[in-house]
Motif scaffolding. Sequence first.
Motif, mmCIF file in Angstrom:
data_model
loop_
_atom_site.group_PDB
_atom_site.id
_atom_site.type_symbol
_atom_site.label_atom_id
_atom_site.label_comp_id
_atom_site.label_asym_id
_atom_site.label_seq_id
_atom_site.Cartn_x
_atom_site.Cartn_y
_atom_site.Cartn_z
ATOM 1 N N UNK A 86 36.455 33.124 -90.479
ATOM 2 C CA UNK A 86 35.790 31.829 -90.631
ATOM 3 C C UNK A 86 36.345 31.022 -91.797
ATOM 4 N N UNK A 87 36.894 31.696 -92.809
ATOM 5 C CA UNK A 87 37.457 30.970 -93.939
ATOM 6 C C UNK A 87 38.733 30.226 -93.556
ATOM 7 N N UNK A 118 34.732 22.686 -92.567
ATOM 8 C CA UNK A 118 34.366 22.326 -93.938
ATOM 9 C C UNK A 118 33.345 23.312 -94.525
ATOM 10 N N UNK A 119 33.441 24.565 -94.034
ATOM 11 C CA UNK A 119 32.593 25.621 -94.583
ATOM 12 C C UNK A 119 31.177 25.655 -94.050
ATOM 13 N N UNK A 120 30.826 24.751 -93.144
ATOM 14 C CA UNK A 120 29.467 24.704 -92.587
ATOM 15 C C UNK A 120 29.557 25.003 -91.093
ATOM 16 N N UNK A 121 28.869 26.087 -90.661
ATOM 17 C CA UNK A 121 29.013 26.477 -89.254
ATOM 18 C C UNK A 121 27.843 27.342 -88.805
ATOM 19 N N UNK A 122 27.643 27.367 -87.499
ATOM 20 C CA UNK A 122 26.674 28.260 -86.866
ATOM 21 C C UNK A 122 27.467 29.161 -85.931
ATOM 22 N N UNK A 123 27.992 30.267 -86.468
ATOM 23 C CA UNK A 123 28.873 31.160 -85.715
ATOM 24 C C UNK A 123 28.584 32.599 -86.074
ATOM 25 N N UNK A 124 28.824 33.501 -85.115
ATOM 26 C CA UNK A 124 28.580 34.917 -85.352
ATOM 27 C C UNK A 124 29.733 35.737 -84.774
#
Length: 252
Positions: free
Chosen positions: A202-203, A209-215
């Motif tokens: 994810x990085x 921009x560092x904001x996410x809804x991910x798994x």
Amino acid sequence: MRRTVVVPDLQVPLHDPVAVANVAAYIKAVRPDSVVTLGDEADFTEIGRWSEGKPGWYEQTLAENRDMTVDVLWQLGEYAKEQHMIRSNHTDRLFNVIMNKIPSFMSLPELRFEKFLKLDELGIKFWRDEMPIAPNWIAVHGDHTPIKPQGGLSALEGARRRGKSTISGHTHRAGRSSFSEASGGRIGRILHGVESGHIMNTQSASYTHGVMNRQQAFSIIYVKGKNVQVDLIYIEKNGTFIVNGKVYGRPR
């Protein structure tokens, strides 16, 4: 009992090498009947429309990243009896950029997607449309379905549109949702939607921009006759995961 390991979005070279290695180690340990990747195996950053006209458009890294993708696919499929791949929006980028910019190159067999990613050499079957992955279940990438705010709802929307339970990627979310029909107390059709998460770093996804809804996650499908069980396996932050009560993987 037939077992299929379903691997979601990798987007090499933006993948998570630790999580990929741990999933590959699990595949080696259990020797599944099939491994299916749900698309976006390669990011193709250099030829994406968001890169056009920017410095990334001129990067000379396409061959290197292609070879890295091939290595990851081989790593995931080496110990499976068969391997499959689903078309996706990121892997469509090769066709799109050629068609839109240099259509005469379409006649070059080495630029055909299957040839470019060496799928024939790897023994991978490529599905340009939905794949019948289990009885009354299909696998798709998921980019042709509206994205919902919670994991599982996008896949369920696809299932209701297609009339078959659906497992998909694309949203980078891990979740499951179901829908059933009933009349007079009798249950009719039951549909399931499973979104299998992602195995990206994810990085490396700077566009969020560092904001996410991910798994981070992957799925395992068990089939016995007409019975189908889909297990959604969440990957911990340290790269490990639990399957059937056993911890797999080396912590990062």
